[in-house]
Write a protein that holds these residues in place. Structure first.
Motif, PDB file in Angstrom:
ATOM      1  N   ILE A   1      -8.890 -66.572  13.296  1.00 21.06           N
ATOM      2  CA  ILE A   1      -8.568 -67.120  11.973  1.00 21.06           C
ATOM      3  C   ILE A   1      -9.799 -67.118  11.070  1.00 21.06           C
ATOM      4  O   ILE A   1      -9.753 -66.576   9.957  1.00 21.06           O
ATOM      5  N   PRO A   2     -10.951 -67.679  11.509  1.00 21.66           N
ATOM      6  CA  PRO A   2     -12.144 -67.569  10.652  1.00 21.66           C
ATOM      7  C   PRO A   2     -12.642 -66.142  10.512  1.00 21.66           C
ATOM      8  O   PRO A   2     -13.285 -65.806   9.499  1.00 21.66           O
ATOM      9  N   ALA A   3     -12.358 -65.269  11.491  1.00 23.85           N
ATOM     10  CA  ALA A   3     -12.789 -63.872  11.372  1.00 23.85           C
ATOM     11  C   ALA A   3     -12.087 -63.191  10.198  1.00 23.85           C
ATOM     12  O   ALA A   3     -12.713 -62.464   9.417  1.00 23.85           O
ATOM     13  N   ILE A   4     -10.764 -63.419  10.066  1.00 25.97           N
ATOM     14  CA  ILE A   4     -10.029 -62.876   8.922  1.00 25.97           C
ATOM     15  C   ILE A   4     -10.567 -63.477   7.626  1.00 25.97           C
ATOM     16  O   ILE A   4     -10.818 -62.785   6.636  1.00 25.97           O
ATOM     17  N   PHE A   5     -10.760 -64.797   7.631  1.00 26.00           N
ATOM     18  CA  PHE A   5     -11.246 -65.523   6.453  1.00 26.00           C
ATOM     19  C   PHE A   5     -12.587 -64.965   5.986  1.00 26.00           C
ATOM     20  O   PHE A   5     -12.783 -64.661   4.810  1.00 26.00           O
ATOM     21  N   ILE A   6     -13.507 -64.804   6.925  1.00 33.64           N
ATOM     22  CA  ILE A   6     -14.858 -64.335   6.598  1.00 33.64           C
ATOM     23  C   ILE A   6     -14.861 -62.859   6.223  1.00 33.64           C
ATOM     24  O   ILE A   6     -15.565 -62.440   5.298  1.00 33.64           O
ATOM     25  N   TYR A   7     -14.036 -62.062   6.930  1.00 29.74           N
ATOM     26  CA  TYR A   7     -13.973 -60.641   6.579  1.00 29.74           C
ATOM     27  C   TYR A   7     -13.507 -60.449   5.137  1.00 29.74           C
ATOM     28  O   TYR A   7     -14.029 -59.592   4.411  1.00 29.74           O
ATOM     29  N   LEU A   8     -12.528 -61.252   4.695  1.00 32.12           N
ATOM     30  CA  LEU A   8     -12.024 -61.099   3.334  1.00 32.12           C
ATOM     31  C   LEU A   8     -13.100 -61.412   2.298  1.00 32.12           C
ATOM     32  O   LEU A   8     -13.143 -60.798   1.226  1.00 32.12           O
ATOM     33  N   ILE A   9     -13.986 -62.372   2.611  1.00 27.91           N
ATOM     34  CA  ILE A   9     -15.100 -62.644   1.699  1.00 27.91           C
ATOM     35  C   ILE A   9     -15.936 -61.371   1.519  1.00 27.91           C
ATOM     36  O   ILE A   9     -16.323 -61.013   0.402  1.00 27.91           O
ATOM     37  N   ALA A  10     -16.186 -60.674   2.627  1.00 23.76           N
ATOM     38  CA  ALA A  10     -17.002 -59.458   2.583  1.00 23.76           C
ATOM     39  C   ALA A  10     -16.301 -58.339   1.824  1.00 23.76           C
ATOM     40  O   ALA A  10     -16.872 -57.732   0.904  1.00 23.76           O
ATOM     41  N   GLU A  11     -15.063 -58.063   2.188  1.00 25.65           N
ATOM     42  CA  GLU A  11     -14.342 -56.941   1.562  1.00 25.65           C
ATOM     43  C   GLU A  11     -14.150 -57.148   0.070  1.00 25.65           C
ATOM     44  O   GLU A  11     -14.408 -56.248  -0.737  1.00 25.65           O
ATOM     45  N   ILE A  12     -13.691 -58.334  -0.310  1.00 17.91           N
ATOM     46  CA  ILE A  12     -13.375 -58.581  -1.713  1.00 17.91           C
ATOM     47  C   ILE A  12     -14.648 -58.687  -2.556  1.00 17.91           C
ATOM     48  O   ILE A  12     -14.687 -58.233  -3.699  1.00 17.91           O
ATOM     49  N   GLY A  13     -15.705 -59.256  -1.994  1.00 15.34           N
ATOM     50  CA  GLY A  13     -16.958 -59.329  -2.731  1.00 15.34           C
ATOM     51  C   GLY A  13     -17.498 -57.954  -3.068  1.00 15.34           C
ATOM     52  O   GLY A  13     -17.937 -57.698  -4.199  1.00 15.34           O
ATOM     53  N   VAL A  14     -17.461 -57.049  -2.099  1.00 19.98           N
ATOM     54  CA  VAL A  14     -17.934 -55.684  -2.333  1.00 19.98           C
ATOM     55  C   VAL A  14     -17.083 -54.995  -3.398  1.00 19.98           C
ATOM     56  O   VAL A  14     -17.598 -54.406  -4.352  1.00 19.98           O
ATOM     57  N   ALA A  15     -15.766 -55.068  -3.245  1.00 18.14           N
ATOM     58  CA  ALA A  15     -14.868 -54.345  -4.149  1.00 18.14           C
ATOM     59  C   ALA A  15     -14.940 -54.880  -5.577  1.00 18.14           C
ATOM     60  O   ALA A  15     -14.967 -54.105  -6.544  1.00 18.14           O
ATOM     61  N   ASN A  16     -14.978 -56.201  -5.712  1.00 14.46           N
ATOM     62  CA  ASN A  16     -14.927 -56.782  -7.050  1.00 14.46           C
ATOM     63  C   ASN A  16     -16.222 -56.627  -7.834  1.00 14.46           C
ATOM     64  O   ASN A  16     -16.202 -56.573  -9.059  1.00 14.46           O
ATOM     65  N   LEU A  17     -17.352 -56.574  -7.141  1.00 13.66           N
ATOM     66  CA  LEU A  17     -18.635 -56.481  -7.836  1.00 13.66           C
ATOM     67  C   LEU A  17     -19.193 -55.067  -7.852  1.00 13.66           C
ATOM     68  O   LEU A  17     -20.261 -54.817  -8.395  1.00 13.66           O
ATOM     69  N   PHE A  18     -18.448 -54.125  -7.248  1.00 12.07           N
ATOM     70  CA  PHE A  18     -18.913 -52.746  -7.142  1.00 12.07           C
ATOM     71  C   PHE A  18     -19.201 -52.137  -8.511  1.00 12.07           C
ATOM     72  O   PHE A  18     -20.278 -51.565  -8.753  1.00 12.07           O
ATOM     73  N   VAL A  19     -18.236 -52.220  -9.430  1.00 10.20           N
ATOM     74  CA  VAL A  19     -18.377 -51.583 -10.741  1.00 10.20           C
ATOM     75  C   VAL A  19     -19.583 -52.136 -11.487  1.00 10.20           C
ATOM     76  O   VAL A  19     -20.399 -51.387 -12.035  1.00 10.20           O
ATOM     77  N   ASN A  20     -19.709 -53.470 -11.494  1.00  6.72           N
ATOM     78  CA  ASN A  20     -20.857 -54.069 -12.182  1.00  6.72           C
ATOM     79  C   ASN A  20     -22.180 -53.690 -11.511  1.00  6.72           C
ATOM     80  O   ASN A  20     -23.189 -53.479 -12.187  1.00  6.72           O
ATOM     81  N   PHE A  21     -22.174 -53.597 -10.180  1.00  7.45           N
ATOM     82  CA  PHE A  21     -23.407 -53.295  -9.446  1.00  7.45           C
ATOM     83  C   PHE A  21     -23.898 -51.882  -9.733  1.00  7.45           C
ATOM     84  O   PHE A  21     -25.071 -51.678 -10.104  1.00  7.45           O
ATOM     85  N   VAL A  22     -23.024 -50.885  -9.564  1.00  8.07           N
ATOM     86  CA  VAL A  22     -23.483 -49.501  -9.717  1.00  8.07           C
ATOM     87  C   VAL A  22     -23.709 -49.141 -11.187  1.00  8.07           C
ATOM     88  O   VAL A  22     -24.348 -48.116 -11.477  1.00  8.07           O
ATOM     89  N   SER A  23     -23.201 -49.969 -12.110  1.00  7.43           N
ATOM     90  CA  SER A  23     -23.437 -49.715 -13.533  1.00  7.43           C
ATOM     91  C   SER A  23     -24.835 -50.121 -13.984  1.00  7.43           C
ATOM     92  O   SER A  23     -25.270 -49.735 -15.073  1.00  7.43           O
ATOM     93  N   GLN A  24     -25.535 -50.895 -13.150  1.00 12.77           N
ATOM     94  CA  GLN A  24     -26.856 -51.377 -13.538  1.00 12.77           C
ATOM     95  C   GLN A  24     -27.843 -50.216 -13.713  1.00 12.77           C
ATOM     96  O   GLN A  24     -27.803 -49.234 -12.966  1.00 12.77           O
ATOM     97  N   PRO A  25     -28.752 -50.321 -14.677  1.00 14.36           N
ATOM     98  CA  PRO A  25     -29.705 -49.233 -14.954  1.00 14.36           C
ATOM     99  C   PRO A  25     -30.550 -48.819 -13.753  1.00 14.36           C
ATOM    100  O   PRO A  25     -30.878 -47.635 -13.602  1.00 14.36           O
ATOM    101  N   ASP A  26     -30.920 -49.774 -12.886  1.00 17.93           N
ATOM    102  CA  ASP A  26     -31.785 -49.438 -11.753  1.00 17.93           C
ATOM    103  C   ASP A  26     -30.996 -49.002 -10.517  1.00 17.93           C
ATOM    104  O   ASP A  26     -31.592 -48.741  -9.468  1.00 17.93           O
ATOM    105  N   ILE A  27     -29.660 -48.915 -10.650  1.00 20.51           N
ATOM    106  CA  ILE A  27     -28.850 -48.433  -9.509  1.00 20.51           C
ATOM    107  C   ILE A  27     -28.318 -47.038  -9.838  1.00 20.51           C
ATOM    108  O   ILE A  27     -28.865 -46.032  -9.392  1.00 20.51           O
TER     109      ILE A  27
END
Length: 441
Positions: free
Chosen positions: A257-283
């Motif tokens: 149960i916590p494995a699913i909970f924690i995995y979703l934090i990882a997956e969704i954090g990466v996906a949701n912040l991806f566009v903003n992250f790679v758009s940065q001038p130094d990336i």
């Protein structure tokens, strides 16, 4: 492929003597379309979030709060979904879930016409509630229709269709949302005028109308399709058996149960912040529209990984494969945090490959050996998807310490998945599966 199926219960093997292999294959094919659609709709958020950040001038905490509301729906809607399935049956529940999603998609056009941040949150909650209903039914179904030892392989295979949806959604969103908006095509740091913000808000109308139409068509098809029924007699027998056992004696579920909970934090954090992250001038110094197209590669990696994982797990134990993938995910996230330029972007893209098998594999390991408790265990695992709501924590870290530093949270999540694969997933007090029965007429 598993044998013929006439009915199923989330804690039983397929009933024998009913149905046919052909009808079973058609049923799974239709279910695969559901996996595709909810993956597609969920990942539209990844292009919608940077769009709304521009339209409403949001900080990272407010932006990730949008996704948090989406995943809070899993927490609140999981138990009512299970009750609804018990009351009206599997097939009607699927239709209801699709209709709820369609209504939410149409509601997004209202949010765009106002425009309103609050209405947007409400409508995304409605869409996510419909997806929760589909998840509560479809994941256990695929997991238990065949031999337990190949459950992870089977669910990874069907989840690959989910990944196909997630791979195509960024292209759809980048073209119809970001590509048709001033904020999506402008260089980083450009401030929009009020008139441009209003025009940008309108760009989500067409995409969500198209989504609503597809959902309604799919609901009509499922309503008319002869899906295998859930056996009421089997459910009653399992209910009597459940009184003699406890979920909390099963280590694989307790830590799953916590494995699913924690995995979703990882997956969704990466996906949701991806566009903003790679758009940065130094990336990578990309526009949001261009970054949205690269997001397709991240989700494409998840699709490839699930197909590959399904084949690998035919020969290698699921927990061993999960451990290897979690180590790979940890390594690429550390590179993302400390590298710059294209190396940081490509390492973040690569994490999609390593994340690919995690959800379906943790899910099937979590319900392994639960016997008559499988139904309750599945519900708790689906409820744990609400972990995606804590992506707002990563948003807060990004606002406080920097967007790149916030991915250390993702790296920490990968370590828990490794712990689960090496120790937490081991079954304790495994129960035999109840005997299958014919469905009640």
């Amino acid at each position: 492929m598993p044998g013929p199926i006439g009915s199923f219960d989330t804690g039983t093997a397929p009933a024998s003597g009913t149905g046919s292999g052909a009808s079973y294959t058609k049923a799974l094919t239709l279910l695969a379309s559901l996996f595709f659609m909810w993956g597609f709709i969920t990942v539209i958020n990844n292009t919608l979030l940077p769009h709304l950040r521009s339209v409403f001038d949001l900080n990272y905490t407010q932006t990730t709060l949008i996704e948090s509301v989406w995943f809070i729906a899993y927490f609140f809607a999981s138990i009512p979904s299970a009750k609804l399935i018990e009351r009206v049956g599997y097939q009607k529940s699927l239709v209801i879930g699709l209709v709820i999603m369609a209504l939410g998609a149409l509601g997004m056009t209202l949010a765009a016409s106002l425009p309103s941040y609050g209405v947007t949150l409400v409508m995304l909650f409605v869409i996510a509630s419909g997806i929760t209903l589909l998840q509560v039914a479809a994941n256990p179904y695929v997991a238990v229709v065949g031999p337990p030892e190949t459950a992870s392989s089977r669910l990874n295979l069907v989840q690959a269709m989910n990944s196909a949806g997630t791979m195509l959604a960024p292209l759809f969103g980048a073209y119809l949302i970001l590509g048709r908006s001033k904020g999506g095509t402008a260089e980083a740091g450009v401030v929009l005028t009020p008139a441009e913000r209003l025009a940008d808000a309108q760009s989500v109308v067409l995409p969500y109308v198209l989504v609503a139409v597809v959902l309604v068509v799919l609901a009509i098809v499922i309503a008319r399709f002869p899906l295998p029924a859930m056996g009421q007699a089997t459910s009653r027998a399992a209910k009597a058996d459940r009184k003699n056992h406890s979920l909390w004696k099963h280590r694989n579920l307790v830590f799953g149960i916590p494995a699913i909970f924690i995995y979703l934090i990882a997956e969704i954090g990466v996906a949701n912040l991806f566009v903003n992250f790679v758009s940065q001038p130094d990336i990578a110094n990309l526009t949001h529209e261009q970054a949205g197209k690269y997001l397709t590669l991240l989700w494409g990696g998840m699709m490839v990984g699930r197909f590959a994982g399904s084949a690998i797990m035919q020969k290698i134990p699921a927990e061993t494969v999960l451990a290897a993938f979690s180590i790979g995910a940890f390594i690429v996230m550390i590179v993302t945090v400390f590298a710059t330029g294209p190396a940081a972007m490509w390492s973040l893209i690569l994490v999609g490959l390593f994340h690919s098998i995690m959800f379906p594999t943790i899910f099937t390991l979590g319900i392994k050996g639960l016997g008559p408790l499988t139904e309750e265990g599945s519900g708790l695992l689906i409820m744990a998807i609400a972990g995606g709501a804590l992506v707002v924590v990563q948003g807060k870290i990004a606002d406080t310490y920097g967007l790149q530093t916030s991915f250390l949270l993702t790296a920490a999540c990968e370590l828990y998945i490794l712990f689960y694969a090496l120790w937490g997933a081991k079954t304790t007090n495994a129960l035999p599966e109840p005997a299958a029965t014919q469905p009640a007429e």
